[in-house]
Scaffold this motif. Structure first.
Motif, PDB file in Angstrom:
ATOM      1  N   GLU A  87     -18.906 -69.052 -37.798  1.00 16.34           N
ATOM      2  CA  GLU A  87     -18.370 -69.636 -36.569  1.00 16.34           C
ATOM      3  C   GLU A  87     -19.333 -69.435 -35.402  1.00 16.34           C
ATOM      4  N   GLY A  88     -19.952 -68.256 -35.338  1.00 14.75           N
ATOM      5  CA  GLY A  88     -20.887 -67.976 -34.254  1.00 14.75           C
ATOM      6  C   GLY A  88     -22.113 -68.865 -34.306  1.00 14.75           C
ATOM      7  N   LEU A  89     -22.628 -69.096 -35.508  1.00 14.03           N
ATOM      8  CA  LEU A  89     -23.791 -69.980 -35.650  1.00 14.03           C
ATOM      9  C   LEU A  89     -23.439 -71.412 -35.267  1.00 14.03           C
ATOM     10  N   GLY A  90     -22.199 -71.803 -35.551  1.00 13.90           N
ATOM     11  CA  GLY A  90     -21.756 -73.141 -35.145  1.00 13.90           C
ATOM     12  C   GLY A  90     -21.796 -73.308 -33.632  1.00 13.90           C
ATOM     13  N   VAL A  91     -21.424 -72.255 -32.925  1.00 16.98           N
ATOM     14  CA  VAL A  91     -21.450 -72.305 -31.459  1.00 16.98           C
ATOM     15  C   VAL A  91     -22.884 -72.402 -30.947  1.00 16.98           C
ATOM     16  N   LEU A  92     -23.802 -71.764 -31.670  1.00 22.00           N
ATOM     17  CA  LEU A  92     -25.192 -71.716 -31.222  1.00 22.00           C
ATOM     18  C   LEU A  92     -25.970 -72.999 -31.506  1.00 22.00           C
ATOM     19  N   ARG A  93     -25.435 -73.888 -32.332  1.00 16.22           N
ATOM     20  CA  ARG A  93     -26.148 -75.122 -32.651  1.00 16.22           C
ATOM     21  C   ARG A  93     -26.292 -75.984 -31.401  1.00 16.22           C
ATOM     22  N   PRO A  94     -27.428 -76.631 -31.251  1.00 15.49           N
ATOM     23  CA  PRO A  94     -27.654 -77.471 -30.060  1.00 15.49           C
ATOM     24  C   PRO A  94     -26.606 -78.553 -29.883  1.00 15.49           C
ATOM     25  N   VAL A  95     -26.171 -79.164 -30.991  1.00 15.25           N
ATOM     26  CA  VAL A  95     -25.177 -80.231 -30.874  1.00 15.25           C
ATOM     27  C   VAL A  95     -23.881 -79.692 -30.305  1.00 15.25           C
ATOM     28  N   ALA A  96     -23.471 -78.510 -30.818  1.00 14.15           N
ATOM     29  CA  ALA A  96     -22.245 -77.910 -30.316  1.00 14.15           C
ATOM     30  C   ALA A  96     -22.389 -77.571 -28.843  1.00 14.15           C
ATOM     31  N   ALA A  97     -23.574 -77.098 -28.462  1.00 12.32           N
ATOM     32  CA  ALA A  97     -23.798 -76.752 -27.059  1.00 12.32           C
ATOM     33  C   ALA A  97     -23.702 -77.981 -26.171  1.00 12.32           C
ATOM     34  N   GLU A  98     -24.226 -79.117 -26.649  1.00 13.12           N
ATOM     35  CA  GLU A  98     -24.151 -80.349 -25.866  1.00 13.12           C
ATOM     36  C   GLU A  98     -22.707 -80.816 -25.725  1.00 13.12           C
ATOM     37  N   GLU A  99     -21.933 -80.668 -26.805  1.00 11.12           N
ATOM     38  CA  GLU A  99     -20.527 -81.079 -26.742  1.00 11.12           C
ATOM     39  C   GLU A  99     -19.762 -80.232 -25.744  1.00 11.12           C
ATOM     40  N   VAL A 100     -20.041 -78.940 -25.740  1.00  6.62           N
ATOM     41  CA  VAL A 100     -19.357 -78.055 -24.794  1.00  6.62           C
ATOM     42  C   VAL A 100     -19.726 -78.440 -23.365  1.00  6.62           C
ATOM     43  N   ALA A 101     -21.019 -78.725 -23.148  1.00  4.86           N
ATOM     44  CA  ALA A 101     -21.460 -79.104 -21.813  1.00  4.86           C
ATOM     45  C   ALA A 101     -20.822 -80.417 -21.371  1.00  4.86           C
ATOM     46  N   ALA A 102     -20.655 -81.350 -22.326  1.00 11.26           N
ATOM     47  CA  ALA A 102     -20.069 -82.649 -21.994  1.00 11.26           C
ATOM     48  C   ALA A 102     -18.592 -82.517 -21.642  1.00 11.26           C
ATOM     49  N   LYS A 103     -17.931 -81.610 -22.346  1.00 12.08           N
ATOM     50  CA  LYS A 103     -16.495 -81.448 -22.118  1.00 12.08           C
ATOM     51  C   LYS A 103     -16.203 -80.606 -20.890  1.00 12.08           C
ATOM     52  N   GLY A 104     -17.201 -79.868 -20.433  1.00 11.12           N
ATOM     53  CA  GLY A 104     -16.970 -78.985 -19.296  1.00 11.12           C
ATOM     54  C   GLY A 104     -16.512 -77.625 -19.748  1.00 11.12           C
ATOM     55  N   SER A 105     -16.368 -76.758 -18.807  1.00  5.49           N
ATOM     56  CA  SER A 105     -15.958 -75.395 -19.104  1.00  5.49           C
ATOM     57  C   SER A 105     -14.500 -75.355 -19.504  1.00  5.49           C
ATOM     58  N   PRO A 106     -14.168 -74.665 -20.626  1.00  6.66           N
ATOM     59  CA  PRO A 106     -12.777 -74.603 -21.052  1.00  6.66           C
ATOM     60  C   PRO A 106     -11.915 -73.832 -20.076  1.00  6.66           C
ATOM     61  N   ALA A 107     -10.645 -74.177 -20.056  1.00  3.60           N
ATOM     62  CA  ALA A 107      -9.698 -73.490 -19.177  1.00  3.60           C
ATOM     63  C   ALA A 107      -9.522 -72.057 -19.631  1.00  3.60           C
ATOM     64  N   GLU A 108      -9.108 -71.229 -18.721  1.00  3.11           N
ATOM     65  CA  GLU A 108      -8.941 -69.807 -19.021  1.00  3.11           C
ATOM     66  C   GLU A 108      -7.972 -69.576 -20.165  1.00  3.11           C
ATOM     67  N   GLU A 109      -6.883 -70.374 -20.180  1.00  2.00           N
ATOM     68  CA  GLU A 109      -5.916 -70.149 -21.249  1.00  2.00           C
ATOM     69  C   GLU A 109      -6.456 -70.563 -22.589  1.00  2.00           C
ATOM     70  N   ASP A 110      -7.387 -71.565 -22.632  1.00  2.00           N
ATOM     71  CA  ASP A 110      -7.998 -71.960 -23.887  1.00  2.00           C
ATOM     72  C   ASP A 110      -8.872 -70.847 -24.423  1.00  2.00           C
ATOM     73  N   ARG A 111      -9.641 -70.204 -23.545  1.00  2.00           N
ATOM     74  CA  ARG A 111     -10.465 -69.102 -23.986  1.00  2.00           C
ATOM     75  C   ARG A 111      -9.597 -67.962 -24.507  1.00  2.00           C
ATOM     76  N   ASP A 112      -8.493 -67.729 -23.856  1.00  2.00           N
ATOM     77  CA  ASP A 112      -7.600 -66.674 -24.327  1.00  2.00           C
ATOM     78  C   ASP A 112      -7.086 -66.958 -25.718  1.00  2.00           C
ATOM     79  N   CYS A 113      -6.711 -68.226 -25.965  1.00  2.00           N
ATOM     80  CA  CYS A 113      -6.176 -68.571 -27.276  1.00  2.00           C
ATOM     81  C   CYS A 113      -7.228 -68.345 -28.351  1.00  2.00           C
ATOM     82  N   GLY A 114      -8.493 -68.738 -28.061  1.00  2.00           N
ATOM     83  CA  GLY A 114      -9.545 -68.538 -29.039  1.00  2.00           C
ATOM     84  C   GLY A 114      -9.719 -67.065 -29.364  1.00  2.00           C
ATOM     85  N   GLY A 115      -9.729 -66.241 -28.349  1.00  2.00           N
ATOM     86  CA  GLY A 115      -9.867 -64.817 -28.583  1.00  2.00           C
ATOM     87  C   GLY A 115      -8.694 -64.260 -29.352  1.00  2.00           C
ATOM     88  N   ASP A 116      -7.510 -64.728 -29.048  1.00  2.83           N
ATOM     89  CA  ASP A 116      -6.327 -64.246 -29.745  1.00  2.83           C
ATOM     90  C   ASP A 116      -6.333 -64.668 -31.210  1.00  2.83           C
TER      91      ASP A 116
END
Length: 200
Positions: A87-116
């Motif tokens: 999962e960590g390597l998936g986040v580090l891939r350039p394509v994934a990074a571009e998708e995250v940048a395109a979507k914008g910063s996730p909301a705080e509650e979304d980050r919480d759900c991922g961590g949970d």
């Protein structure tokens, strides 16, 4: 066995739980505090409980537990660790990074759900069992030595819980400094712990 000896024993037994807690905290930077605190609770509880069970049931299952403890730790921690690395390597891939940048910063509650999700109760239970198997063997030894296992188990559990709280603080300090590599690092730590338990 005196209090000092119990504390030293508790610290020694808690090292795997400490490392797993750091690893989990790195992998779940957005986890809510109450989910993070499940780690000290579960790891401390199982460390003390397995010590007590080792004293009570060691004569029946001690040989079996000791024979397969390394394999159980390797399978559980290794599988969780490999998944975290993937999962960590998936986040580090350039394509994934571009998708995250395109979507914008996730909301705080979304980050919480991922961590949970990373710190799901089922996953933490498996890790608690895998990191506390050695305590079962210790419980067998304590009974053979004539030690009062009840108080010793309580001290071991409390020491583990305290060290896991410190591990959370450590993981939260390190995590922001290594960024998206944190989840990969956490996974590598879990795999290394599994391999260590199997071979040593």
């Amino acid at each position: 066995m005196g209090l000092g000896e119990c504390l030293v024993l508790g610290v020694a037994l808690a090292m795997d739980a400490f490392a797993v807690t750091v690893s989990n905290t790195l992998a779940a930077p957005g986890a809510r505090r109450r989910r993070l605190l499940l780690m000290p609770l579960l790891f401390g509880l199982f460390q003390g409980l397995m010590t007590l069970l080792g004293s009570l049931l060691g004569s029946l299952f001690g040989d079996v537990i000791e024979r397969f403890s390394g394999l159980v730790a390797l399978v559980v921690l290794g599988a969780i660790g490999v998944n975290m690395v993937r999962e960590g390597l998936g986040v580090l891939r350039p394509v994934a990074a571009e998708e995250v940048a395109a979507k914008g910063s996730p909301a705080e509650e979304d980050r919480d759900c991922g961590g949970d999700d990373v710190l799901s109760p089922g996953r933490l239970l498996l890790e608690a069992v895998a990191t506390s198997i050695d305590a079962f063997a210790v419980g067998v030894s304590l009974r053979a030595m004539g030690v009062a296992v009840g108080p010793a188990s309580a001290v071991i559990g409390l020491v583990t819980a305290a060290l896991c709280v410190a591990a959370i603080a450590c993981g939260r300090w390190v995590g922001p400094r290594i960024g998206d590599r944190a989840q990969v690092a956490g996974g590598v730590v879990l795999v290394a712990l599994g391999v260590k338990a199997f071979f040593f």
